[in-house]
Design a protein around this motif. Structure first.
Motif, PDB file in Angstrom:
ATOM      1  N   GLY A  42     -12.423 -67.136  29.881  1.00  0.00           N
ATOM      2  CA  GLY A  42     -11.296 -67.237  28.957  1.00  0.00           C
ATOM      3  C   GLY A  42     -11.636 -66.693  27.579  1.00  0.00           C
ATOM      4  O   GLY A  42     -12.210 -65.622  27.437  1.00  0.00           O
ATOM      5  N   GLU A  43     -11.316 -67.492  26.553  1.00  0.00           N
ATOM      6  CA  GLU A  43     -11.442 -67.074  25.158  1.00  0.00           C
ATOM      7  C   GLU A  43     -12.848 -66.623  24.759  1.00  0.00           C
ATOM      8  O   GLU A  43     -12.999 -65.801  23.867  1.00  0.00           O
ATOM      9  CB  GLU A  43     -11.028 -68.221  24.235  1.00  0.00           C
ATOM     10  CG  GLU A  43      -9.563 -68.560  24.267  1.00  0.00           C
ATOM     11  CD  GLU A  43      -9.251 -69.691  23.308  1.00  0.00           C
ATOM     12  OE1 GLU A  43      -9.596 -69.599  22.115  1.00  0.00           O
ATOM     13  OE2 GLU A  43      -8.666 -70.680  23.768  1.00  0.00           O
ATOM     14  N   ILE A  44     -13.864 -67.178  25.381  1.00  0.00           N
ATOM     15  CA  ILE A  44     -15.237 -66.862  24.994  1.00  0.00           C
ATOM     16  C   ILE A  44     -15.534 -65.369  25.155  1.00  0.00           C
ATOM     17  O   ILE A  44     -16.401 -64.836  24.475  1.00  0.00           O
ATOM     18  CB  ILE A  44     -16.252 -67.742  25.768  1.00  0.00           C
ATOM     19  CG1 ILE A  44     -17.644 -67.657  25.137  1.00  0.00           C
ATOM     20  CG2 ILE A  44     -16.288 -67.382  27.228  1.00  0.00           C
ATOM     21  CD1 ILE A  44     -17.729 -68.185  23.744  1.00  0.00           C
ATOM     22  N   LYS A  45     -14.783 -64.700  26.013  1.00  0.00           N
ATOM     23  CA  LYS A  45     -14.961 -63.257  26.211  1.00  0.00           C
ATOM     24  C   LYS A  45     -14.867 -62.499  24.892  1.00  0.00           C
ATOM     25  O   LYS A  45     -15.575 -61.533  24.669  1.00  0.00           O
ATOM     26  CB  LYS A  45     -13.896 -62.734  27.180  1.00  0.00           C
ATOM     27  CG  LYS A  45     -13.909 -61.233  27.333  1.00  0.00           C
ATOM     28  CD  LYS A  45     -12.816 -60.750  28.249  1.00  0.00           C
ATOM     29  CE  LYS A  45     -12.770 -59.242  28.273  1.00  0.00           C
ATOM     30  NZ  LYS A  45     -13.424 -58.649  29.392  1.00  0.00           N
ATOM     31  N   TYR A  46     -14.000 -62.973  24.005  1.00  0.00           N
ATOM     32  CA  TYR A  46     -13.746 -62.278  22.758  1.00  0.00           C
ATOM     33  C   TYR A  46     -14.611 -62.751  21.596  1.00  0.00           C
ATOM     34  O   TYR A  46     -14.622 -62.119  20.548  1.00  0.00           O
ATOM     35  CB  TYR A  46     -12.263 -62.415  22.388  1.00  0.00           C
ATOM     36  CG  TYR A  46     -11.386 -61.935  23.507  1.00  0.00           C
ATOM     37  CD1 TYR A  46     -11.283 -60.578  23.803  1.00  0.00           C
ATOM     38  CD2 TYR A  46     -10.692 -62.841  24.305  1.00  0.00           C
ATOM     39  CE1 TYR A  46     -10.499 -60.131  24.851  1.00  0.00           C
ATOM     40  CE2 TYR A  46      -9.899 -62.398  25.362  1.00  0.00           C
ATOM     41  CZ  TYR A  46      -9.807 -61.047  25.627  1.00  0.00           C
ATOM     42  OH  TYR A  46      -9.035 -60.616  26.658  1.00  0.00           O
ATOM     43  N   GLU A  47     -15.309 -63.852  21.761  1.00  0.00           N
ATOM     44  CA  GLU A  47     -16.135 -64.376  20.671  1.00  0.00           C
ATOM     45  C   GLU A  47     -17.372 -65.096  21.212  1.00  0.00           C
ATOM     46  O   GLU A  47     -17.527 -66.296  21.063  1.00  0.00           O
ATOM     47  CB  GLU A  47     -15.317 -65.270  19.752  1.00  0.00           C
ATOM     48  CG  GLU A  47     -14.455 -66.305  20.469  1.00  0.00           C
ATOM     49  CD  GLU A  47     -13.595 -67.108  19.512  1.00  0.00           C
ATOM     50  OE1 GLU A  47     -14.103 -67.515  18.453  1.00  0.00           O
ATOM     51  OE2 GLU A  47     -12.431 -67.331  19.839  1.00  0.00           O
ATOM     52  N   PRO A  48     -18.291 -64.341  21.828  1.00  0.00           N
ATOM     53  CA  PRO A  48     -19.467 -64.968  22.431  1.00  0.00           C
ATOM     54  C   PRO A  48     -20.356 -65.680  21.410  1.00  0.00           C
ATOM     55  O   PRO A  48     -21.124 -66.576  21.775  1.00  0.00           O
ATOM     56  CB  PRO A  48     -20.205 -63.802  23.085  1.00  0.00           C
ATOM     57  CG  PRO A  48     -19.748 -62.596  22.338  1.00  0.00           C
ATOM     58  CD  PRO A  48     -18.317 -62.886  21.958  1.00  0.00           C
ATOM     59  N   GLN A  49     -20.232 -65.327  20.145  1.00  0.00           N
ATOM     60  CA  GLN A  49     -21.034 -65.928  19.092  1.00  0.00           C
ATOM     61  C   GLN A  49     -20.482 -67.268  18.610  1.00  0.00           C
ATOM     62  O   GLN A  49     -21.080 -67.903  17.749  1.00  0.00           O
ATOM     63  CB  GLN A  49     -21.123 -64.968  17.895  1.00  0.00           C
ATOM     64  CG  GLN A  49     -19.852 -64.846  17.065  1.00  0.00           C
ATOM     65  CD  GLN A  49     -18.773 -63.954  17.645  1.00  0.00           C
ATOM     66  OE1 GLN A  49     -18.946 -63.346  18.699  1.00  0.00           O
ATOM     67  NE2 GLN A  49     -17.646 -63.868  16.964  1.00  0.00           N
ATOM     68  N   SER A  50     -19.396 -67.745  19.184  1.00  0.00           N
ATOM     69  CA  SER A  50     -18.691 -68.901  18.635  1.00  0.00           C
ATOM     70  C   SER A  50     -18.943 -70.233  19.327  1.00  0.00           C
ATOM     71  O   SER A  50     -18.131 -71.140  19.213  1.00  0.00           O
ATOM     72  CB  SER A  50     -17.183 -68.615  18.637  1.00  0.00           C
ATOM     73  OG  SER A  50     -16.906 -67.560  17.756  1.00  0.00           O
ATOM     74  N   VAL A  51     -20.045 -70.381  20.033  1.00  0.00           N
ATOM     75  CA  VAL A  51     -20.329 -71.661  20.706  1.00  0.00           C
ATOM     76  C   VAL A  51     -21.103 -72.549  19.728  1.00  0.00           C
ATOM     77  O   VAL A  51     -22.319 -72.571  19.699  1.00  0.00           O
ATOM     78  CB  VAL A  51     -21.085 -71.460  22.029  1.00  0.00           C
ATOM     79  CG1 VAL A  51     -21.311 -72.793  22.713  1.00  0.00           C
ATOM     80  CG2 VAL A  51     -20.290 -70.533  22.942  1.00  0.00           C
ATOM     81  N   GLU A  52     -20.358 -73.275  18.927  1.00  0.00           N
ATOM     82  CA  GLU A  52     -20.915 -74.118  17.875  1.00  0.00           C
ATOM     83  C   GLU A  52     -20.471 -75.553  18.096  1.00  0.00           C
ATOM     84  O   GLU A  52     -19.342 -75.804  18.498  1.00  0.00           O
ATOM     85  CB  GLU A  52     -20.409 -73.628  16.514  1.00  0.00           C
ATOM     86  CG  GLU A  52     -20.905 -74.432  15.349  1.00  0.00           C
ATOM     87  CD  GLU A  52     -20.381 -73.902  14.019  1.00  0.00           C
ATOM     88  OE1 GLU A  52     -20.926 -74.305  12.988  1.00  0.00           O
ATOM     89  OE2 GLU A  52     -19.437 -73.096  14.016  1.00  0.00           O
ATOM     90  N   GLY A  53     -21.365 -76.476  17.823  1.00  0.00           N
ATOM     91  CA  GLY A  53     -21.033 -77.885  17.933  1.00  0.00           C
ATOM     92  C   GLY A  53     -22.049 -78.717  17.181  1.00  0.00           C
ATOM     93  O   GLY A  53     -23.014 -78.184  16.620  1.00  0.00           O
ATOM     94  N   PRO A  54     -21.862 -80.026  17.188  1.00  0.00           N
ATOM     95  CA  PRO A  54     -22.817 -80.901  16.509  1.00  0.00           C
ATOM     96  C   PRO A  54     -24.213 -80.775  17.115  1.00  0.00           C
ATOM     97  O   PRO A  54     -24.357 -80.521  18.311  1.00  0.00           O
ATOM     98  CB  PRO A  54     -22.256 -82.306  16.750  1.00  0.00           C
ATOM     99  CG  PRO A  54     -20.845 -82.104  17.184  1.00  0.00           C
ATOM    100  CD  PRO A  54     -20.765 -80.751  17.799  1.00  0.00           C
ATOM    101  N   LYS A  55     -25.228 -80.956  16.284  1.00  0.00           N
ATOM    102  CA  LYS A  55     -26.609 -80.932  16.771  1.00  0.00           C
ATOM    103  C   LYS A  55     -26.807 -82.042  17.797  1.00  0.00           C
ATOM    104  O   LYS A  55     -26.152 -83.077  17.747  1.00  0.00           O
ATOM    105  CB  LYS A  55     -27.579 -81.135  15.612  1.00  0.00           C
ATOM    106  CG  LYS A  55     -27.636 -79.974  14.665  1.00  0.00           C
ATOM    107  CD  LYS A  55     -28.560 -80.269  13.497  1.00  0.00           C
ATOM    108  CE  LYS A  55     -28.519 -79.106  12.511  1.00  0.00           C
ATOM    109  NZ  LYS A  55     -29.161 -79.444  11.237  1.00  0.00           N
ATOM    110  N   GLY A  56     -27.742 -81.805  18.731  1.00  0.00           N
ATOM    111  CA  GLY A  56     -28.133 -82.839  19.681  1.00  0.00           C
ATOM    112  C   GLY A  56     -27.392 -82.852  20.998  1.00  0.00           C
ATOM    113  O   GLY A  56     -27.611 -83.731  21.814  1.00  0.00           O
TER     114      GLY A  56
END
Length: 172
Positions: A52-66
Motif C-alpha cells: 500500500g502507501e509504504i510504496k511511496y514513502e519507504p523512509q516513513s516507518v517511524e514510531g516510539p522507541k522500544g
C-alpha cells in the motif's frame, strides 16, 4: 477608508509572526530505511512485493522507541508486519553489511539489530549526525538459516525511532 485599510494592514503585519510562532509544530516525518539488503519497505518501493502507501514513502516507518514491529506501530504500514506476504529473502554471510539510506539526517543515539529474538548488534553514535548513507557490519553469531532482522535507528533528540525489517538467509 484608506486609513482603516492602512491600520488593518499594520495590525495584520504585526500579528502574523505572533500567530505563526504560537501554532503547534508539526511532527517530524521519518527519514530512513535499509536499502541493502533490501528491507521490506525497499521491496515495496521497488515493486518487488505489492504494498500500500509504504510504496511511496519507504523512509516513513517511524514510531516510539522500544517497539519490535516492522511497521513501527504505524497502522498505515501494518502490512510490513505480515510475514506471509512473500518477501524476497536475501542470502547473506554470517557477517553482513546493512546499508541505511537517509533522506533526512537526525542526531543519532544508537542503531540496533535484532534477529532470532535477541539483539545481535548495537552501534552507539553518541548523538552524532550521520551522512546520507550509513553502513554497519553485523555479525549473526550462531544464527543461521532464514531470519527476520529488525533494524532500529534511535534518534537522539526525540522519543522516536525508525524501523526496518529485512528477510535474510544466513549462510545461504
Amino acid at each position: 477608508m484608506r486609513s482603516r485599510r492602512k491600520i488593518a494592514a499594520v495590525i495584520g503585519a504585526a500579528l502574523a509572526p505572533v500567530i505563526a510562532v504560537s501554532l503547534p509544530a508539526s511532527s517530524a516525518s521519518a527519514h530512513g530505511y535499509i536499502s541493502n539488503p533490501p528491507s521490506r519497505q525497499a521491496q515495496c518501493a521497488a515493486g518487488t512485493v505489492s504494498c500500500g502507501e509504504i510504496k511511496y514513502e519507504p523512509q516513513s516507518v517511524e514510531g516510539p522507541k522500544g517497539l519490535s514491529s516492522c511497521s513501527g506501530g504505524n497502522s498505515r504500514f501494518a502490512e510490513l508486519d505480515d510475514d506471509s506476504k512473500g518477501w524476497a529473502v536475501t542470502n547473506v554471510n554470517s557477517t553482513t553489511q546493512f546499508q541505511w539510506t537517509l533522506t533526512a539526517r537526525h542526531s543519532t543515539s544508537t542503531w540496533q539489530y535484532y534477529a532470532g529474538g535477541q539483539k545481535i548488534a548495537e552501534f552507539d553514535d553518541g548523538g552524532a549526525q550521520p551522512g546520507a548513507t550509513v553502513t554497519h557490519d553485523v555479525n549473526f553469531g550462531g544464527l543461521s538459516g532464514k531470519q527476520k532482522v529488525l533494524a532500529v535507528w534511535n534518534i537522539a533528540d526525540t522519543a522516536n525511532a525508525f524501523y526496518a525489517c529485512i528477510d535474510v538467509n544466513v549462510g545461504g
